[in-house]
Design a protein around this motif. Sequence first.
Motif, short mmCIF file in Angstrom:
data_model
loop_
_atom_site.label_atom_id
_atom_site.label_comp_id
_atom_site.label_asym_id
_atom_site.label_seq_id
_atom_site.Cartn_x
_atom_site.Cartn_y
_atom_site.Cartn_z
N CYS A 64 0.87 -1.26 0.01
CA CYS A 64 0.00 0.06 -0.06
C CYS A 64 0.87 1.24 0.02
O CYS A 64 1.83 1.41 0.81
N ASN A 65 0.64 2.22 -0.98
CA ASN A 65 1.32 3.42 -0.93
C ASN A 65 0.10 4.53 -0.99
O ASN A 65 -0.94 4.15 -1.39
N TYR A 66 0.47 5.58 -0.39
CA TYR A 66 -0.37 6.84 -0.32
C TYR A 66 0.27 8.03 -0.54
O TYR A 66 1.50 8.20 -0.71
N SER A 67 -0.64 9.06 -0.89
CA SER A 67 -0.34 10.37 -1.25
C SER A 67 -1.16 11.37 -0.43
O SER A 67 -2.62 11.16 -0.42
N SER A 68 -0.37 12.55 0.13
CA SER A 68 -1.35 13.28 1.05
C SER A 68 -0.37 14.60 1.07
O SER A 68 0.68 14.46 1.59
N SER A 69 -1.35 15.60 0.97
CA SER A 69 -0.46 16.73 1.50
C SER A 69 -0.51 17.21 2.75
O SER A 69 0.18 18.00 3.34
N TYR A 92 -2.51 3.00 12.23
CA TYR A 92 -1.25 3.55 12.75
C TYR A 92 -1.68 5.18 12.96
O TYR A 92 -2.46 5.84 11.98
N LEU A 93 -1.62 5.58 14.18
CA LEU A 93 -1.98 6.95 14.64
C LEU A 93 -0.74 7.75 14.81
O LEU A 93 -0.69 8.86 14.36
N SER A 94 0.06 7.19 15.52
CA SER A 94 1.23 7.76 15.78
C SER A 94 2.45 6.80 16.42
O SER A 94 1.96 5.52 16.59
N GLY A 95 3.55 7.24 17.03
CA GLY A 95 4.45 6.33 17.75
C GLY A 95 5.31 5.39 16.99
O GLY A 95 5.55 5.61 15.81
N SER A 96 5.30 4.23 17.41
CA SER A 96 6.03 3.15 16.72
C SER A 96 5.51 2.92 15.31
O SER A 96 4.37 2.84 15.01
N THR A 97 6.34 2.79 14.25
CA THR A 97 6.13 2.61 13.19
C THR A 97 5.61 1.27 12.71
O THR A 97 5.05 1.00 11.68
N VAL A 100 3.20 -1.76 13.50
CA VAL A 100 1.95 -1.80 14.34
C VAL A 100 1.33 -3.28 14.00
O VAL A 100 1.48 -3.90 13.00
N LYS A 101 0.91 -3.75 15.13
CA LYS A 101 0.44 -5.20 15.16
C LYS A 101 -0.94 -5.20 15.37
O LYS A 101 -1.76 -4.35 16.10
N GLY A 102 -1.63 -5.97 14.49
CA GLY A 102 -3.18 -6.08 14.70
C GLY A 102 -3.73 -7.43 15.07
O GLY A 102 -2.93 -8.18 15.66
N ILE A 103 -4.86 -7.61 14.43
CA ILE A 103 -5.54 -8.81 14.83
C ILE A 103 -5.24 -10.01 13.95
O ILE A 103 -4.58 -9.66 12.71
N ASN A 104 -5.44 -11.13 14.27
CA ASN A 104 -5.21 -12.30 13.49
C ASN A 104 -3.70 -12.52 12.97
O ASN A 104 -3.36 -13.14 12.05
N PHE A 126 4.65 1.60 8.97
CA PHE A 126 4.71 2.97 8.13
C PHE A 126 5.94 3.34 8.01
O PHE A 126 7.00 3.33 8.81
N ASN A 127 6.15 3.76 6.66
CA ASN A 127 7.34 4.02 6.16
C ASN A 127 7.07 5.61 5.52
O ASN A 127 6.49 5.69 4.51
N LYS A 128 7.37 6.56 6.23
CA LYS A 128 7.03 7.91 5.96
C LYS A 128 7.92 8.41 4.65
O LYS A 128 7.22 9.10 3.79
#
Lengths: 112, 116
Positions: B23-28, B50-55, B57-61, B67-69
């Motif tokens: 997944c790649n994203y684009s945002s201003s 991902y909201l903030s903090g550690s890049t 992120v662990k989820g369910i299952n 996150f790579n800024k």
Amino acid sequence: GAGVSQSPSNKVTEKGKDVELRCDPISGHTALYWYRQRLGQGLEFLIYFQGNSAPDKSGLPSDRFSAERTGESVSTLTIQRTQQEDSAVYLCASSLVGDEQFFGPGTRLTVL
Amino acid sequence: AQSVTQLDSQVPVFEEAPVELRCNYSSSVSVYLFWYVQYPNQGLQLLLKYLSGSTLVKGINGFEAEFNKSQTSFHLRKPSVHISDTAEYFCAVSAFRGSTLGRLYFGRGTQLTVWP
């Protein structure tokens, strides 16, 4: 209820007819969103309600689409004079402000 | 505005193999990032965010995402998949300020199919 509910689950209509889709959000959720998912595509934002503020209608694809919400409860999405390109799954989500969105199971609309 | 690109529309893998959904994203503006899963005939379910903090992120299952800024990426990974992971996976972003606050922008989805 425990989650977001939507009705009907499936709707088949003839081109030119009006349809109404219903969404019951999670109790206490002030934000409510409608999205559209067309075959093979991602979800497309339609409209956003937040409390008593004016809704963000910027995603509605045409003036045939409208939505209402009564307070912080039920919302209805109305499509007038349906066209075949309106065929899609319509998803509703609710959330607390700025928090995770919880999605309903969707309404599959087929326009013949 | 924001946009999301999911680089693979379909990913077939064998059971117990590792998988990465890109997944790649684009945002201003700065964004929150999400992965949702949609099982057949069901609504979307949040896998992780991902909201903030550690890049990382662990989820369910057993899923995780990084996150790579600098590369504006948020790839989803699982070291060993099960047949029950067969589903459509959606990457999404949301601005945390501005006129589009709260609105989710979705990619087109990646169909993960796990074979025995």
